[in-house]
Design an enzyme around this catalytic site. Structure first.
Site, PDB file in Angstrom:
ATOM      1  N   GLU A 443      31.879 -17.938  11.533  1.00  0.00           N
ATOM      2  CA  GLU A 443      31.093 -16.725  11.823  1.00  0.00           C
ATOM      3  C   GLU A 443      29.645 -17.051  12.174  1.00  0.00           C
ATOM      4  O   GLU A 443      28.723 -16.327  11.831  1.00  0.00           O
ATOM      5  CB  GLU A 443      31.149 -15.738  10.646  1.00  0.00           C
ATOM      6  CG  GLU A 443      32.528 -15.362  10.208  1.00  0.00           C
ATOM      7  CD  GLU A 443      33.442 -14.927  11.338  1.00  0.00           C
ATOM      8  OE1 GLU A 443      32.926 -14.444  12.362  1.00  0.00           O
ATOM      9  OE2 GLU A 443      34.666 -15.074  11.212  1.00  0.00           O
ATOM     10  N   GLY A 444      29.478 -18.143  12.895  1.00  0.00           N
ATOM     11  CA  GLY A 444      28.150 -18.611  13.256  1.00  0.00           C
ATOM     12  C   GLY A 444      27.650 -19.573  12.206  1.00  0.00           C
ATOM     13  O   GLY A 444      27.439 -19.181  11.052  1.00  0.00           O
TER      14      GLY A 444
END
Length: 596
Positions: A443-444
């Protein structure tokens, strides 16, 4: 065998004594009738479900993993996962914070987030199956067509179907502008999507009869780069006008990833071979639509590490009180035994208190952020909604990155408390370390979160969002500055606040000359600002504890002791981080790449 008890007492402290969540929520007509008794009752039952139904499957799920049938492309999760999911649906848990218009219970997101902390403590791998569905629900609610909402939101709300997000490809992770998956328009308004996605959590399983994949792809006329990405809804099974499942859509699991942790979750390589999908939102604006799901997921990842921090702490603390090794340096503490429990040793206590301080500080930050999400979505005052949105934007990268960094530190410390036994699978601690490591990546990555915080959320608006949150801190310092009992907390809070202001200004000036200065300082900067936010919440928690310490409730004594530990032993980390951030990019960029 590990153990887990949902931390209901601390949850009630954060929600009712620290944040006044119920009074805050009642300002919105949507939650006008909510009360503390209902919130507590829901979370007590949620804790029972997490500890009683999901937690017993954690170790077995890790050892069994998922199994792929390469002929049918079907994936079987570990034993017991499907039955637990059925109980989850039967109990109405998927619909907790969903809109009643789609069959939801309409409870605050704040309540749902706390419940998810319990689930993640109990079993992160299992929790990822329903967890991603919340992001899919929110994305479709914000950007779906009326037809998509009517057909799919009730199924996601009930938990009858689950959802995924399909972004990453073998040649591109964060840089989605390099994406190659193609979407060909069809005469009936649908699209045929072809390509390959990797690292797709819960991409294939048998927990539900259908899976709704949100897929990023390019239309034939798409501009190059990230501005040419569109979003499509691609179900595992096509859905007829009557809502019944039709033929199998050609989106398949080609392989399962072999991972360091979260073995109980099916992390899939997904092949799309002309799969039928429908457009979500506008053409070429899919990344903005997907960010609704991504931001939800980033808050969810923070809750994953918060959950792991809590359960690791609980087990390490119990072990330290029981394990006998050597005598305390100040003399025998258990003279009737052959040695003293290791809880007597200062460094063991340091490791335990580090995990405890990060768990309790993280719970305060995560709950506060979830409350701001509720206010952003539901408060009747437009300015309050705008202010809450700014705070959510500022705090989201910290919930994701600071809490997951802390989770890695805490689970590693808790394993260390067990000594050699911590390295052995039977005790469960090494699984928490392995599971925690992915949270800093997906998620990054935490570097991406740091760049987002410094580059976009702070320097991007000349510090407006940071200053807005800083006013809360300044008001607290002014209110408590004359309180002699609070000086040990207020003074270091004021000091780190001043240092963050100066550091931000300095980095902003450097960035005007060389953008690499942002990249060099961002990770240090996020951790410094994370500590500023933690110091604020720990000072507030200390204030409540000081006011209640006359009650003889040991909870407040422990809270005050943990606050003192945080300010004395963890906040000073910022001195080295600030010095590192100020050292600039030259020590990183001066060496020629050929010398690496």
């Amino acid at each position: 065998m590990p153990q887990y008890t949902p931390p209901l007492r601390d949850v009630r402290f954060v929600m009712h004594e620290l944040l006044g969540v119920v009074d805050e929520l009642r300002q919105s007509p949507k939650f006008a009738d909510i009360d503390a008794e209902t919130v507590d009752a829901v979370l007590e039952e949620g804790g029972k479900f997490a500890s009683g139904m999901v937690f017993p499957l954690n170790q077995s799920g890790d050892s069994q993993g998922c199994q792929l049938d390469k002929v049918t492309h079907e994936v079987a999760p570990p034993q017991g996962f499907k039955e637990a999911y059925a109980k989850y649906v039967e109990g109405g848990w998927p619909s907790l914070s969903c809109d009643p218009a789609y069959g939801g219970q309409g409870l605050p997101i704040t309540v749902n987030q706390v419940f998810y902390e319990f689930l993640n403590s109990a079993n992160q791998s299992w929790t990822m199956y329903p967890g991603l569905s919340h992001g899919a629900y929110e994305c479709l609610q914000a950007h779906g067509t009326a037809e998509q909402k009517a057909a799919f939101l009730p199924k996601l709300t009930s938990g009858e179907w689950t959802g995924t997000m399909c972004l990453t490809e073998p040649h591109c992770g964060t840089d989605l502008g390099l994406m190659r998956t193609k979407a060909e328009p069809m005469a009936d308004g649908s699209f045929r999507i072809t390509g390959q996605k990797i690292f797709i959590s819960a991409g294939e399983h048998d927990l539900t009869p259908n899976i709704l994949h949100l897929v990023l792809a390019r239309l034939p006329d798409a501009p190059v780069g990230s501005k040419g990405i569109s979003l499509f809804l691609v179900p595992k099974f096509l859905v007829g006008p009557d809502g019944k499942l039709g033929e199998r859509n050609p989106i398949f699991c080609g392989a399962l990833e072999h991972k360091m942790g979260i073995h109980g979750n099916a992390t899939c390589q997904m092949i799309l071979d002309g799969a039928v999908g429908t457009l979500v939102g506008e053409p070429h604006k899919g990344l903005a639509a997907m960010f609704v799901m991504m931001n939800t997921a980033r808050l969810g990842v923070g809750m994953q590490s918060l959950g792991l921090t809590e359960v690791a702490y609980q087990n390490a603390a119990a072990y330290a009180k029981d394990r006998l090794q050597m005598r305390a340096l100040t003399g025998a503490k258990a003279p009737d035994k052959v040695a003293d429990p290791i809880i007597c040793h200062p460094d063991v206590r340091k490791m335990l208190l580090t995990a405890r301080a990060y768990a309790e500080g993280g719970r305060a930050l995560a709950t506060y952020t979830a409350l701001q999400v509720d206010k952003e979505l539901s408060h009747p005052d437009e300015q309050v909604r705008r202010d809450a949105a700014d705070e959510v934007a500022l705090l989201t990268p910290m919930v994701k990155a600071f809490l997951t960094d802390n989770g890695w530190i805490a689970t590693s410390h808790c394993l260390q408390v067990f000594g050699g036994h911590g390295y052995i699978a039977e005790w469960g601690m090494e699984q928490y370390v392995r599971d925690a490591r992915i949270n800093m990546i997906y998620e990054g990555t935490n570097t991406i979160q740091s760049l987002d915080l410094l580059g976009r959320k702070v320097l991007g608006d000349n510090g407006a969002k940071l200053k807005k949150f800083g006013r809360h801190i300044q008001q607290f310092i002014e209110d408590e500055g004359v309180n002699e009992a609070m000086q040990e907390f207020v003074n270091p809070l004021a000091d780190i606040g001043d240092k963050v202001t100066k550091l931000t200004t300095e980095l902003g000036m450097k960035a005007l000359q060389n953008p690499d200065e942002v990249g060099a300082a961002a990770v240090d900067y996020l951790r410094v600002v994370g500590h500023l936010v933690f110091a604020y919440f720990w000072a507030r928690m200390a204030k409540v504890a000081l006011e209640k310490q006359g009650s003889d409730d040991p909870f407040y004594k422990a809270k005050l002791a943990t606050a003192r530990f945080y300010f004395a032993k963890l906040l000073p980390e910022t001195a080295g981080l600030i010095r590192s951030a100020r050292s600039g990019c030259a020590p990183l960029m001066d060496m020629d790449a050929s010398l690496f």
